[in-house]
Design a protein around this motif. Sequence first.
Motif, PDB file in Angstrom:
ATOM      1  N   LYS A   1      26.109   0.431 -45.159  1.00 32.65           N
ATOM      2  CA  LYS A   1      26.510   0.152 -46.533  1.00 32.65           C
ATOM      3  C   LYS A   1      26.450  -1.342 -46.858  1.00 32.65           C
ATOM      4  CE  LYS A   1      27.203   4.411 -47.463  1.00 32.65           C
ATOM      5  NZ  LYS A   1      26.173   5.107 -48.273  1.00 32.65           N
ATOM      6  N   ASP A   2      26.520  -2.188 -45.819  1.00 30.62           N
ATOM      7  CA  ASP A   2      26.423  -3.626 -46.055  1.00 30.62           C
ATOM      8  C   ASP A   2      25.006  -4.026 -46.453  1.00 30.62           C
ATOM      9  OD1 ASP A   2      25.670  -2.818 -43.510  1.00 30.62           O
ATOM     10  OD2 ASP A   2      26.221  -4.714 -42.568  1.00 30.62           O
ATOM     11  N   ARG A   3      24.018  -3.136 -46.278  1.00 27.66           N
ATOM     12  CA  ARG A   3      22.669  -3.402 -46.757  1.00 27.66           C
ATOM     13  C   ARG A   3      22.496  -2.950 -48.205  1.00 27.66           C
ATOM     14  NH1 ARG A   3      21.306  -1.092 -41.694  1.00 27.66           N
ATOM     15  NH2 ARG A   3      20.615   0.804 -42.752  1.00 27.66           N
ATOM     16  N   ASP A   4      23.261  -1.945 -48.605  1.00 30.86           N
ATOM     17  CA  ASP A   4      23.122  -1.387 -49.951  1.00 30.86           C
ATOM     18  C   ASP A   4      24.029  -2.054 -50.965  1.00 30.86           C
ATOM     19  OD1 ASP A   4      21.472   0.468 -48.671  1.00 30.86           O
ATOM     20  OD2 ASP A   4      23.149   1.823 -48.296  1.00 30.86           O
ATOM     21  N   ILE A   5      25.156  -2.596 -50.494  1.00 30.82           N
ATOM     22  CA  ILE A   5      26.167  -3.167 -51.381  1.00 30.82           C
ATOM     23  C   ILE A   5      26.537  -4.553 -50.879  1.00 30.82           C
ATOM     24  CG2 ILE A   5      28.543  -2.900 -52.249  1.00 30.82           C
ATOM     25  CD1 ILE A   5      28.206   0.126 -51.857  1.00 30.82           C
ATOM     26  N   ASP A   6      26.732  -5.477 -51.807  1.00 27.02           N
ATOM     27  CA  ASP A   6      27.149  -6.835 -51.436  1.00 27.02           C
ATOM     28  C   ASP A   6      28.626  -6.790 -51.044  1.00 27.02           C
ATOM     29  OD1 ASP A   6      27.373  -9.539 -51.054  1.00 27.02           O
ATOM     30  OD2 ASP A   6      27.448 -10.041 -53.185  1.00 27.02           O
ATOM     31  N   ILE A   7      28.885  -6.600 -49.753  1.00 25.43           N
ATOM     32  CA  ILE A   7      30.254  -6.436 -49.272  1.00 25.43           C
ATOM     33  C   ILE A   7      30.842  -7.777 -48.867  1.00 25.43           C
ATOM     34  CG2 ILE A   7      31.702  -5.443 -47.449  1.00 25.43           C
ATOM     35  CD1 ILE A   7      29.891  -3.043 -47.409  1.00 25.43           C
ATOM     36  N   LYS A   8      31.984  -8.102 -49.449  1.00 31.17           N
ATOM     37  CA  LYS A   8      32.765  -9.264 -49.018  1.00 31.17           C
ATOM     38  C   LYS A   8      33.876  -8.723 -48.122  1.00 31.17           C
ATOM     39  CE  LYS A   8      31.728 -12.093 -53.073  1.00 31.17           C
ATOM     40  NZ  LYS A   8      30.645 -11.205 -53.540  1.00 31.17           N
ATOM     41  N   TRP A   9      33.680  -8.855 -46.815  1.00 34.24           N
ATOM     42  CA  TRP A   9      34.562  -8.203 -45.856  1.00 34.24           C
ATOM     43  C   TRP A   9      36.001  -8.676 -45.982  1.00 34.24           C
ATOM     44  CZ3 TRP A   9      32.674  -4.007 -43.883  1.00 34.24           C
ATOM     45  CH2 TRP A   9      31.297  -3.877 -43.707  1.00 34.24           C
ATOM     46  N   GLY A  10      36.181  -9.929 -46.427  1.00 33.88           N
ATOM     47  CA  GLY A  10      37.539 -10.443 -46.570  1.00 33.88           C
ATOM     48  C   GLY A  10      38.341  -9.742 -47.651  1.00 33.88           C
ATOM     49  N   SER A  11      37.645  -9.053 -48.559  1.00 31.31           N
ATOM     50  CA  SER A  11      38.347  -8.361 -49.646  1.00 31.31           C
ATOM     51  C   SER A  11      38.604  -6.889 -49.343  1.00 31.31           C
ATOM     52  CB  SER A  11      37.535  -8.476 -50.948  1.00 31.31           C
ATOM     53  OG  SER A  11      36.298  -7.800 -50.835  1.00 31.31           O
TER      54      SER A  11
END
Length: 219
Positions: free
Chosen positions: A38-48
């Motif tokens: 999913k980190d390839r499909d969506i701009d994931i900010k892991w800190g959030s």
Amino acid sequence: MAKKRKVGNLLALAVLAVMQDEAMHRYQIAARLREYGKDRDIDIKWGSLYTVVQNLAKAGFLQVVGSEREGARPERVIYRITAAGRRELIDWTRELIAEPEPERGRFVAGLSILAVLPPEDVAELLGRRLAALDEQIAQVRAEFAQLAGTLPRLFLIESEYGLTVLEAEAEWTRALRAELVEGTFPDLAEWRAWHRNGPGVDSGRARAYVEGAGSTTDQ
């Protein structure tokens, strides 16, 4: 028209999607998001992620079903998707599939003010972009070849779409560059004159390109 959602971050959608089958704490959620790509499909900010999970719980889309502790590690709260969360997941997915939304990426922003660069520079830069796109396309095709027969198409559909978009962008970029190199791009002489003579020297039309550029993308 897209509705205003209680938790509108696309990371929230990904969280609901990976939690359909089992209850998890947020470390497991993060691991599952990476496992499913999913980190390839969506701009994931892991800190959030922690905040997103909390907000989903506040909205009633997740519920706390327990906690666990391993050794000296902090207690981990375990969440499960609710019936309301499943309805939200389905409704949100239907919206994303059915309703087109303008893409406002970095490339579009650059194209909207393209006239600030001389056409020769643009042709060279587009050539560099093409080389990068061709490399990406080759990489994605190789990944598809490796996965052929190992996964149903349903679970590769977003990658298939991404490859199609890359190929279309490469084709369009190649055609635009060819117009600049071959001299068939409309008003190329005015574009060059504006850069040769500078603003204010019989360049009202060319200057309008810069001042008006991007107007169609703001509709």
